[in-house]
Enzyme design. Structure first.
Site, PDB file in Angstrom:
ATOM      1  N   TYR A 231      10.376   0.722  -3.011  1.00  0.00           N
ATOM      2  CA  TYR A 231       9.098   0.738  -2.281  1.00  0.00           C
ATOM      3  C   TYR A 231       8.973  -0.340  -1.202  1.00  0.00           C
ATOM      4  O   TYR A 231       7.969  -0.381  -0.495  1.00  0.00           O
ATOM      5  CB  TYR A 231       7.936   0.609  -3.280  1.00  0.00           C
ATOM      6  CG  TYR A 231       7.885   1.749  -4.272  1.00  0.00           C
ATOM      7  CD1 TYR A 231       7.635   3.047  -3.839  1.00  0.00           C
ATOM      8  CD2 TYR A 231       8.113   1.546  -5.626  1.00  0.00           C
ATOM      9  CE1 TYR A 231       7.596   4.108  -4.741  1.00  0.00           C
ATOM     10  CE2 TYR A 231       8.076   2.594  -6.534  1.00  0.00           C
ATOM     11  CZ  TYR A 231       7.815   3.867  -6.086  1.00  0.00           C
ATOM     12  OH  TYR A 231       7.779   4.917  -6.971  1.00  0.00           O
TER      13      TYR A 231
ATOM     14  N   ARG B 112      14.736  11.839  -6.472  1.00  0.00           N
ATOM     15  CA  ARG B 112      14.545  11.055  -7.696  1.00  0.00           C
ATOM     16  C   ARG B 112      14.500  11.987  -8.923  1.00  0.00           C
ATOM     17  O   ARG B 112      14.937  13.128  -8.843  1.00  0.00           O
ATOM     18  CB  ARG B 112      13.288  10.203  -7.549  1.00  0.00           C
ATOM     19  CG  ARG B 112      13.404   9.253  -6.343  1.00  0.00           C
ATOM     20  CD  ARG B 112      12.165   8.400  -6.155  1.00  0.00           C
ATOM     21  NE  ARG B 112      11.964   7.500  -7.286  1.00  0.00           N
ATOM     22  CZ  ARG B 112      10.830   6.808  -7.488  1.00  0.00           C
ATOM     23  NH1 ARG B 112       9.824   6.931  -6.627  1.00  0.00           N
ATOM     24  NH2 ARG B 112      10.720   6.009  -8.528  1.00  0.00           N
TER      25      ARG B 112
ATOM     26  N   GLU C 145      -0.676  14.729   2.127  1.00  0.00           N
ATOM     27  CA  GLU C 145      -0.042  14.060   0.978  1.00  0.00           C
ATOM     28  C   GLU C 145       1.125  13.229   1.501  1.00  0.00           C
ATOM     29  O   GLU C 145       1.945  13.740   2.268  1.00  0.00           O
ATOM     30  CB  GLU C 145       0.470  15.128   0.002  1.00  0.00           C
ATOM     31  CG  GLU C 145       1.262  14.529  -1.152  1.00  0.00           C
ATOM     32  CD  GLU C 145       1.838  15.591  -2.092  1.00  0.00           C
ATOM     33  OE1 GLU C 145       1.394  16.763  -2.057  1.00  0.00           O
ATOM     34  OE2 GLU C 145       2.745  15.229  -2.865  1.00  0.00           O
TER      35      GLU C 145
ATOM     36  N   ARG D 191       6.640  -4.417  -6.668  1.00  0.00           N
ATOM     37  CA  ARG D 191       7.084  -3.385  -7.600  1.00  0.00           C
ATOM     38  C   ARG D 191       8.346  -2.693  -7.089  1.00  0.00           C
ATOM     39  O   ARG D 191       8.349  -2.169  -5.971  1.00  0.00           O
ATOM     40  CB  ARG D 191       5.956  -2.356  -7.685  1.00  0.00           C
ATOM     41  CG  ARG D 191       6.311  -1.080  -8.365  1.00  0.00           C
ATOM     42  CD  ARG D 191       5.271   0.002  -8.072  1.00  0.00           C
ATOM     43  NE  ARG D 191       5.593   1.187  -8.815  1.00  0.00           N
ATOM     44  CZ  ARG D 191       5.145   2.396  -8.520  1.00  0.00           C
ATOM     45  NH1 ARG D 191       4.339   2.576  -7.485  1.00  0.00           N
ATOM     46  NH2 ARG D 191       5.490   3.427  -9.242  1.00  0.00           N
TER      47      ARG D 191
ATOM     48  N   PRO E  47      -2.178   5.166  -8.772  1.00  0.00           N
ATOM     49  CA  PRO E  47      -1.780   4.114  -9.695  1.00  0.00           C
ATOM     50  C   PRO E  47      -0.512   3.357  -9.313  1.00  0.00           C
ATOM     51  O   PRO E  47       0.444   3.949  -8.798  1.00  0.00           O
ATOM     52  CB  PRO E  47      -1.559   4.861 -11.020  1.00  0.00           C
ATOM     53  CG  PRO E  47      -1.432   6.292 -10.651  1.00  0.00           C
ATOM     54  CD  PRO E  47      -2.250   6.478  -9.410  1.00  0.00           C
ATOM     55  N   ASN E  48      -0.580   2.074  -9.531  1.00  0.00           N
ATOM     56  CA  ASN E  48       0.536   1.126  -9.341  1.00  0.00           C
ATOM     57  C   ASN E  48       0.835   0.804  -7.879  1.00  0.00           C
ATOM     58  O   ASN E  48       1.667  -0.053  -7.596  1.00  0.00           O
ATOM     59  CB  ASN E  48       1.817   1.619 -10.054  1.00  0.00           C
ATOM     60  CG  ASN E  48       1.591   1.800 -11.540  1.00  0.00           C
ATOM     61  OD1 ASN E  48       1.155   0.864 -12.202  1.00  0.00           O
ATOM     62  ND2 ASN E  48       1.838   2.980 -12.061  1.00  0.00           N
TER      63      ASN E  48
ATOM     64  N   HIS F 237       4.245  10.217   0.453  1.00  0.00           N
ATOM     65  CA  HIS F 237       4.972   9.403  -0.527  1.00  0.00           C
ATOM     66  C   HIS F 237       5.895   8.460   0.212  1.00  0.00           C
ATOM     67  O   HIS F 237       6.472   8.824   1.259  1.00  0.00           O
ATOM     68  CB  HIS F 237       5.778  10.279  -1.489  1.00  0.00           C
ATOM     69  CG  HIS F 237       4.889  11.150  -2.319  1.00  0.00           C
ATOM     70  ND1 HIS F 237       4.161  10.657  -3.374  1.00  0.00           N
ATOM     71  CD2 HIS F 237       4.550  12.453  -2.191  1.00  0.00           C
ATOM     72  CE1 HIS F 237       3.428  11.639  -3.886  1.00  0.00           C
ATOM     73  NE2 HIS F 237       3.638  12.736  -3.179  1.00  0.00           N
TER      74      HIS F 237
ATOM     75  N   ASN G  57      -1.865   9.221  -1.235  1.00  0.00           N
ATOM     76  CA  ASN G  57      -0.688   9.036  -2.070  1.00  0.00           C
ATOM     77  C   ASN G  57      -1.199   8.898  -3.499  1.00  0.00           C
ATOM     78  O   ASN G  57      -1.631   7.820  -3.918  1.00  0.00           O
ATOM     79  CB  ASN G  57       0.095   7.784  -1.654  1.00  0.00           C
ATOM     80  CG  ASN G  57       1.394   7.638  -2.437  1.00  0.00           C
ATOM     81  OD1 ASN G  57       1.618   8.345  -3.415  1.00  0.00           O
ATOM     82  ND2 ASN G  57       2.256   6.724  -2.004  1.00  0.00           N
TER      83      ASN G  57
ATOM     84  N   ALA H 266       1.863   8.593  -9.265  1.00  0.00           N
ATOM     85  CA  ALA H 266       2.298   9.372 -10.439  1.00  0.00           C
ATOM     86  C   ALA H 266       1.373  10.557 -10.733  1.00  0.00           C
ATOM     87  O   ALA H 266       1.811  11.580 -11.270  1.00  0.00           O
ATOM     88  CB  ALA H 266       2.394   8.460 -11.658  1.00  0.00           C
TER      89      ALA H 266
HETATM   90  C1  DQA Z   1       5.238   7.627  -5.046  1.00  0.00           C
HETATM   91  C2  DQA Z   1       6.228   8.510  -5.807  1.00  0.00           C
HETATM   92  C3  DQA Z   1       5.721   8.801  -7.208  1.00  0.00           C
HETATM   93  O1  DQA Z   1       6.641   9.620  -7.912  1.00  0.00           O
HETATM   94  C4  DQA Z   1       5.541   7.513  -7.994  1.00  0.00           C
HETATM   95  O2  DQA Z   1       4.987   7.779  -9.252  1.00  0.00           O
HETATM   96  C5  DQA Z   1       4.758   6.498  -7.257  1.00  0.00           C
HETATM   97  C6  DQA Z   1       4.937   6.355  -5.808  1.00  0.00           C
HETATM   98  C7  DQA Z   1       5.783   7.237  -3.662  1.00  0.00           C
HETATM   99  O3  DQA Z   1       4.967   6.875  -2.818  1.00  0.00           O
HETATM  100  O4  DQA Z   1       6.994   7.250  -3.439  1.00  0.00           O
HETATM  101  O5  DQA Z   1       4.037   5.706  -7.854  1.00  0.00           O
HETATM  102  O6  DQA Z   1       4.054   8.362  -4.844  1.00  0.00           O
END
Ligand code: DQA
Length: 140
Positions: A22, A104, A95, A17, A9-10, A97, A71, A74
């Site tokens: 990011y 964080r 995995e 964003r 998501p997102n 990120h 990835n 959230a």
């Molecule tokens: C994320 C880190 C997550 O905590 C966050 O919710 C994201 C992006 C990252 O790629 O840094 O949406 O996965």
């Protein structure tokens, strides 16, 4: 080599964003660069904001590809369903990120996926995806 990149998501908003965290590149721009740089890799890319759709995609590619770069955004920190899917499928999942989740908020320190991932790459910006890809290429 067939690699699936799955974003949660997102991450469709990358480039717009929270660019301080990011970066300002869209994922499509980054993916185009990656495809040019690694022509020997056959990529499939999927992004969804919906947990069940991510699980469906993991199940679909999980028996057909050589590896998954995931990835879950959230959902990393909340989803037992995605964790179970990663555990269920046969191919290795790395995995990734973009941000260093450990620097964080505390809620981001927990990953339900990590125990069943082949490995985790965190905090290198979009380069985290490329490092994961290189790991698949080295170990093929
Ligand atoms: C994320 C880190 C997550 O905590 C966050 O919710 C994201 C992006 C990252 O790629 O840094 O949406 O996965």
């Amino acid at each position: 080599m067939k690699i699936a990149i799955i974003n949660g998501p997102n991450l469709n908003l990358l480039g717009k964003r929270e660019t301080n965290i990011y970066g300002s590149l869209s994922f499509q721009e980054f993916l185009d660069e990656l495809k040019n740089k690694y022509p020997e890799v056959s990529f499939t890319y999927f992004q969804s904001n919906v947990e069940g759709e991510l699980i469906d995609k993991l199940q679909k590619v999980g028996y057909a590809y050589d590896g998954i770069i995931l990835n879950a955004a959230a959902y990393t920190h909340t989803s037992v369903g995605i964790a179970d899917a990663v555990k269920a499928i046969e191919i290795p999942v790395i995995e990734v990120h973009i941000s260093n989740t450990y620097s964080r908020e505390e809620i981001r320190h927990q990953s339900y996926i990590a125990p069943n991932a082949k490995g985790i790459i965190i905090g290198f910006g979009l380069q985290s995806y490329e490092l994961a890809l290189q790991s698949f290429l080295i170990n093929k």
